[in-house]
Design a protein around this motif. Sequence first.
Motif, PDB file in Angstrom:
ATOM      1  N   GLY A 243       0.785  -1.225   0.000  1.00 58.19           N
ATOM      2  CA  GLY A 243       0.000   0.000   0.000  1.00 58.19           C
ATOM      3  C   GLY A 243       0.816   1.273   0.000  1.00 58.19           C
ATOM      4  O   GLY A 243       0.278   2.361   0.233  1.00 58.19           O
ATOM      5  N   LYS A 244       2.117   1.163  -0.279  1.00 60.71           N
ATOM      6  CA  LYS A 244       2.980   2.343  -0.278  1.00 60.71           C
ATOM      7  C   LYS A 244       2.764   3.167  -1.549  1.00 60.71           C
ATOM      8  O   LYS A 244       2.523   2.623  -2.625  1.00 60.71           O
ATOM      9  N   SER A 245       2.874   4.471  -1.407  1.00 61.44           N
ATOM     10  CA  SER A 245       2.791   5.365  -2.562  1.00 61.44           C
ATOM     11  C   SER A 245       4.132   5.389  -3.284  1.00 61.44           C
ATOM     12  O   SER A 245       5.140   4.889  -2.771  1.00 61.44           O
ATOM     13  N   ILE A 246       4.146   5.988  -4.476  1.00 63.28           N
ATOM     14  CA  ILE A 246       5.396   6.117  -5.233  1.00 63.28           C
ATOM     15  C   ILE A 246       6.439   6.855  -4.398  1.00 63.28           C
ATOM     16  O   ILE A 246       7.603   6.446  -4.317  1.00 63.28           O
ATOM     17  N   LYS A 247       6.020   7.939  -3.762  1.00 59.75           N
ATOM     18  CA  LYS A 247       6.938   8.734  -2.940  1.00 59.75           C
ATOM     19  C   LYS A 247       7.480   7.908  -1.777  1.00 59.75           C
ATOM     20  O   LYS A 247       8.682   7.956  -1.467  1.00 59.75           O
ATOM     21  N   GLU A 248       6.617   7.135  -1.131  1.00 56.41           N
ATOM     22  CA  GLU A 248       7.052   6.314   0.005  1.00 56.41           C
ATOM     23  C   GLU A 248       8.018   5.224  -0.443  1.00 56.41           C
ATOM     24  O   GLU A 248       9.018   4.942   0.234  1.00 56.41           O
ATOM     25  N   ILE A 249       7.739   4.604  -1.597  1.00 53.12           N
ATOM     26  CA  ILE A 249       8.640   3.568  -2.120  1.00 53.12           C
ATOM     27  C   ILE A 249      10.007   4.176  -2.431  1.00 53.12           C
ATOM     28  O   ILE A 249      11.051   3.599  -2.120  1.00 53.12           O
ATOM     29  N   ALA A 250       9.989   5.362  -3.037  1.00 58.10           N
ATOM     30  CA  ALA A 250      11.244   6.045  -3.370  1.00 58.10           C
ATOM     31  C   ALA A 250      12.057   6.328  -2.111  1.00 58.10           C
ATOM     32  O   ALA A 250      13.280   6.133  -2.085  1.00 58.10           O
ATOM     33  N   ASP A 251      11.394   6.768  -1.050  1.00 51.48           N
ATOM     34  CA  ASP A 251      12.093   7.061   0.209  1.00 51.48           C
ATOM     35  C   ASP A 251      12.658   5.789   0.833  1.00 51.48           C
ATOM     36  O   ASP A 251      13.792   5.772   1.334  1.00 51.48           O
TER      37      ASP A 251
ATOM     38  N   ASP B 266      11.467   9.298  -7.302  1.00 50.66           N
ATOM     39  CA  ASP B 266      10.102   8.922  -7.681  1.00 50.66           C
ATOM     40  C   ASP B 266      10.082   8.427  -9.125  1.00 50.66           C
ATOM     41  O   ASP B 266       9.404   7.446  -9.455  1.00 50.66           O
ATOM     42  N   ARG B 267      10.813   9.134  -9.977  1.00 56.12           N
ATOM     43  CA  ARG B 267      10.860   8.800 -11.400  1.00 56.12           C
ATOM     44  C   ARG B 267      11.398   7.384 -11.617  1.00 56.12           C
ATOM     45  O   ARG B 267      10.884   6.628 -12.442  1.00 56.12           O
ATOM     46  N   THR B 268      12.420   7.009 -10.845  1.00 57.29           N
ATOM     47  CA  THR B 268      13.005   5.677 -10.990  1.00 57.29           C
ATOM     48  C   THR B 268      12.008   4.599 -10.589  1.00 57.29           C
ATOM     49  O   THR B 268      11.911   3.551 -11.241  1.00 57.29           O
ATOM     50  N   VAL B 269      11.255   4.842  -9.516  1.00 60.18           N
ATOM     51  CA  VAL B 269      10.220   3.887  -9.099  1.00 60.18           C
ATOM     52  C   VAL B 269       9.208   3.695 -10.224  1.00 60.18           C
ATOM     53  O   VAL B 269       8.818   2.561 -10.548  1.00 60.18           O
ATOM     54  N   GLU B 270       8.790   4.792 -10.839  1.00 62.05           N
ATOM     55  CA  GLU B 270       7.820   4.707 -11.934  1.00 62.05           C
ATOM     56  C   GLU B 270       8.377   3.920 -13.112  1.00 62.05           C
ATOM     57  O   GLU B 270       7.656   3.157 -13.764  1.00 62.05           O
ATOM     58  N   VAL B 271       9.674   4.088 -13.384  1.00 62.81           N
ATOM     59  CA  VAL B 271      10.305   3.340 -14.478  1.00 62.81           C
ATOM     60  C   VAL B 271      10.304   1.845 -14.169  1.00 62.81           C
ATOM     61  O   VAL B 271       9.981   1.014 -15.025  1.00 62.81           O
ATOM     62  N   TYR B 272      10.649   1.475 -12.920  1.00 62.42           N
ATOM     63  CA  TYR B 272      10.650   0.061 -12.544  1.00 62.42           C
ATOM     64  C   TYR B 272       9.252  -0.541 -12.662  1.00 62.42           C
ATOM     65  O   TYR B 272       9.076  -1.653 -13.179  1.00 62.42           O
ATOM     66  N   LEU B 273       8.246   0.181 -12.182  1.00 58.28           N
ATOM     67  CA  LEU B 273       6.871  -0.326 -12.258  1.00 58.28           C
ATOM     68  C   LEU B 273       6.409  -0.425 -13.709  1.00 58.28           C
ATOM     69  O   LEU B 273       5.693  -1.360 -14.079  1.00 58.28           O
ATOM     70  N   ASN B 274       6.833   0.523 -14.532  1.00 57.66           N
ATOM     71  CA  ASN B 274       6.490   0.462 -15.955  1.00 57.66           C
ATOM     72  C   ASN B 274       7.144  -0.747 -16.617  1.00 57.66           C
ATOM     73  O   ASN B 274       6.545  -1.400 -17.479  1.00 57.66           O
TER      74      ASN B 274
END
Length: 275
Positions: free
Chosen positions: A226-234, A240-248
């Motif tokens: 249930g973590k947000s993109i920002k929380e995962i990045a932290d 945040d951008r890197t997390v989005e790339v991994y999820l993509n």
Amino acid sequence: MKDIWDYAIEVQSELNEICKPLEEGNIKFAYDRIFTDYSVITLVNYDRNWLEFCKTIRSDAFNNHKANRLYLSEVLSTPIGKLNHFLWPTILLDGNDSMLIDKFNVANGISFFQKKHDIIECWSFVMDCTHEQGDLFLLDNMNFLKQFILYFNHHSKSLVETLITSKISLPKLPKELVLSIINQKRQPQAITRDIQIQKYSINITENNRINLTKREVECLQNLALGKSIKEIADILDISDRTVEVYLNNIKIKSGYNHRSQLVSMYLKSDINILK
């Protein structure tokens, strides 16, 4: 007379279109081809800082910068046929090279190179200084970068042919520089990193599995919590951008388009570490 940097600006629209698959990860790109007479052609996707970095560091035929000597050491000594890679050793850079990194916002990079009988081809992918752990990001996405090389080779034929027929090239590499690099006692362990990226196998359906990197699994696990993109990045100490790339990347591999589907896939799956 038109030089290679004028040509890069002239064909920027066409080259940037070819490099669109790299935009998701904000990756800069350069292609080099070295001929038997040590002349060099290059194509650089157009970004002002990246273009100026390439132009500056390759002045005087690669002769002034430690980074280029390390790069050439790897490239010129590679065996024929094998696709090798070289992680830019930014930790070893000092003096002029360090100043260039600060000035042009260019840091982590990886180069692939392949020697044929009459040419050596090099494909370089680069992150800027704002991308945390950019070297690991590039290593995590090695398969994607290799696929892009094939894509680039197919779509850039006319651009490369124009450079060759028009004889638009960098100054030739000085013969004494080439010989000194080839003949020097190399210590590859000091300038390359042979990092094995741990892979994980995860099932989508009973008969269908995909392979994910450790970072992709970590992002997926935290998303399922249930973590947000920002929380995962932290948590992972990345952007945040890197997390989005991994999820993509996971979406592309799995065929799912929504995060809720990724979470459902993860909760129903078992994960195996690939040896």
